[in-house]
Write a protein that holds these residues in place. Structure first.
Motif, PDB file in Angstrom:
ATOM      1  N   THR A  97      43.768 -42.050  35.652  1.00  0.00           N
ATOM      2  CA  THR A  97      43.717 -42.592  37.018  1.00  0.00           C
ATOM      3  C   THR A  97      42.343 -42.299  37.628  1.00  0.00           C
ATOM      4  O   THR A  97      41.721 -43.165  38.259  1.00  0.00           O
ATOM      5  N   TYR A  98      41.879 -41.081  37.404  1.00  0.00           N
ATOM      6  CA  TYR A  98      40.531 -40.703  37.874  1.00  0.00           C
ATOM      7  C   TYR A  98      39.446 -41.539  37.187  1.00  0.00           C
ATOM      8  O   TYR A  98      38.550 -42.091  37.822  1.00  0.00           O
ATOM      9  N   TRP A 182      42.924 -41.743  44.499  1.00  0.00           N
ATOM     10  CA  TRP A 182      43.623 -41.109  43.370  1.00  0.00           C
ATOM     11  C   TRP A 182      44.953 -40.540  43.848  1.00  0.00           C
ATOM     12  O   TRP A 182      46.000 -40.768  43.236  1.00  0.00           O
TER      13      TRP A 182
END
Ligand SMILES: [Fe+2]
Ligand SMILES: [Fe+2]
Lengths: 239, 327
Positions: A97-98, A182
């Motif tokens: 996700t980051y 995030w």
């Protein structure tokens, strides 16, 4: 101590290299044959990214095999041991996700990392989807899988603050915005999976962090020992 | 799977004619029970070999000495998992599911290729496996691309293409070592010394002792005898070893003008039988690890199945497969 390049390609390359290595440890051990293929796919994507990034910083093999632990710039999250499948999935969810957010941003800028980011963001979207789907299955599967998934998310939570520590040379990245986005995405994925966003701190005196400065966790030395031993045993050899 | 009495339907004649005409039997076609059983046994053993075969090579992924080699090795081990998937699917078209076959593997009721019961002791073993083991597999499998059972034949076409990549990569790895430092050269030679004879055993017992060969040939599941294929493999390897600058560990290897083939020394069939019986160097480790991975993954498979049951209308998405994950 040999000086090491300060390009941001190095920390990002180290992230990809080390996570790929950890995923490679799953080979032959995955819970189902399809996951042998999927985890290897992700590991190969990351290794491909690592090779491009490290080559931007210098010689890929020299950087991978001949640096000491204190010279690696990866975040501590990616070096964490695989644990059970839930831990691996939690690590994937947090990291991909980051990485997707970061590459998404870099793809729109004009830096030496832009071409790589543009290509890798598609790979990373697949990694995030893979992790999200498994988070959903494990969170909203059986009682056991729910417990394991929650435990894994909790255990790795303290390693997530570091993801948004500014990286030298990436001064234009809006780290705080990335962090907020995030958090939103992770919260939504966890809620869909009937899981709880961990409550512990992500930053503070004794939360994890420091990988970008070359401070790592104990398992990392052992990972490097295994990864580097053969290469280092034959100085100057070609493979 | 119920079989209608063939004499009532003329199905057996149709089956025989299809085989005779060198055409393909497809999943919905009538086939003799023995043909089906024989295929399931062979395809299962082949599938099991693919997934057990991941272990000796995965043993070196974390130690690969360059990032390029690491990528090649990871991709290779991944290919083998993919081969396992195609083959279990081919077996499924004959009415036997993957779970049942895995259970038979885990409980020792079905076998996998004995070659994978040998250990990978050095990095050069990765090259030796690619060159010799994938090489022997190709020699065995290319004729299977014309196997009478359609799904198996088609799976083999795909698999053989990838195996030939593996073979070339292994050869190239060995060539690099052989032309590298003295230590690297010795490492390569040592690997060939250990892998040569076991790879000749991959073709199975000599023709006069092979239990299933004759019937398989009649059904055109198999096209060549064990000994024919073994000879073909030796003939391919001898000149390649020479180019590699490595010696095959057989003092009896010599060109036979009359036969137009390389003569080779006697194979130690006692060793072969011992490994087959379970007394090889890694039999316990290989099957133990497979069982452990399966047991440790049970909760994951149960979770996927439970999730799929709770959300039957869950929209499928690109990249992963809901059904497959639920297995
Ligand atoms: Fe294969
Ligand atoms: Fe192969």
């Amino acid at each position: 101590m040999t000086p090491h390049p300060t390009t941001p390609a190095l920390p990002l390359g180290d992230d990809a290299l080390i996570l790929s290595h950890r995923l490679g440890e799953w080979a032959g051990n995955a819970p189902v044959l399809e996951e042998e293929v999927a985890l290897a796919n992700i590991a190969l994507d990351l290794l491909g990214q690592a090779r491009i990034l490290l080559s931007l910083a210098g010689d890929e093999d020299e950087l991978a095999y001949l640096r000491e632990e204190r010279h690696f710039r990866n975040v501590q999250l990616v070096e964490q041991p695989n644990g059970d499948f839930a831990h691996t999935i939690a690590r994937q969810l947090y990291f991909s996700t980051y990485q997707e957010l970061l590459y998404d941003h870099l793809a729109t800028t004009d830096t030496p990392l832009t071409p790589l980011a543009g290509k890798a963001v598609k790979e990373t979207a697949y990694h995030r989807d893979h992790a999200t789907q498994w988070t959903l299955r494990l969170g909203d599967g059986t009682d056991e899988s729910h417990t394991r998934m929650q435990r894994a998310l909790d255990a790795l939570w303290r390693f997530t603050g570091e993801l948004f520590d500014p990286v030298d040379g990436l001064d234009d990245v809006p780290w705080q915005t990335l962090r907020d986005e995030w958090t939103t995405r992770i919260t939504s994925a966890l809620e869909r999976a009937t899981l709880t966003v961990p409550a512990g701190p992500r930053h503070g005196a004794w939360t994890a962090g420091g990988g970008r400065q070359g401070l790592h966790t104990e398992p990392f030395g052992r990972l490097l020992a295994e990864m580097q031993h053969l290469h280092r045993s034959h100085p100057g050899a070609t493979w | 799977m119920t079989t209608i009495a063939p004499e009532d339907t003329g199905q057996e004649a149709l089956f025989d004619a299809t085989i005779a005409a060198d055409e393909r039997i497809e999943p919905r076609d009538w086939m003799p029970d023995d043909y089906r059983a024989s295929l399931v046994r062979q395809i299962a053993q082949h599938a099991h070999s693919e997934i057990i075969g991941m272990q000796p090579e995965a043993n070196w992924i974390t130690r690969a000495p360059s990032l390029r080699r690491k990528a090649i090795l990871m991709a290779k081990v991944q290919d083998e998992a993919g081969h396992g998937l195609y083959l279990y699917s081919a077996a499924e078209t004959l009415g036997t599911g993957r779970d049942e076959l895995l259970d038979k593997l885990h409980t020792g009721r079905q076998k996998y290729s004995s070659i994978f019961n040998y250990p990978t002791l050095t990095w050069a073993d990765v090259g030796a496996i690619g060159w010799l083991v994938d090489g022997a597999a190709i020699t065995n499998q290319v004729p299977l691309c014309r196997c009478s059972y359609g799904p198996y034949a088609r799976a083999m076409v795909r698999i053989c293409k990838e195996e030939s990549f593996h073979q070339r990569q292994g050869y190239e790895l060995l060539l690099t070592l052989s032309r590298g430092t003295e230590t690297q050269h010795a490492m390569a030679q040592d690997a060939i010394d250990r892998w040569w004879w076991p790879s000749l055993m991959m073709f199975g017992p000599p023709d006069d002792e092979s239990a299933h060969s004759a019937q398989s040939m009649a059904w055109k599941i198999k096209r060549h005898s064990n000994d024919e294929l073994r000879q073909r493999f030796v003939d391919i390897c001898v000149p390649q070893a020479e180019t590699l600058g490595l010696t095959l560990p057989d003092p009896d290897l010599r060109w036979n003008e009359e036969r137009g083939h390389w003569d080779f020394g006697p194979i130690d069939w006692t060793e072969f039988r011992e490994v087959l019986k379970g007394n090889g160097p890694c039999n316990d480790e290989r099957i133990g690890r497979r069982r452990r991975a399966h047991q440790e993954g049970a909760w994951v498979r149960e979770a996927a199945a439970a999730h799929a049951a709770k959300h039957p209308a869950h929209p499928p998405h690109a990249g992963t497969d809901q059904e497959e994950a639920a297995r």
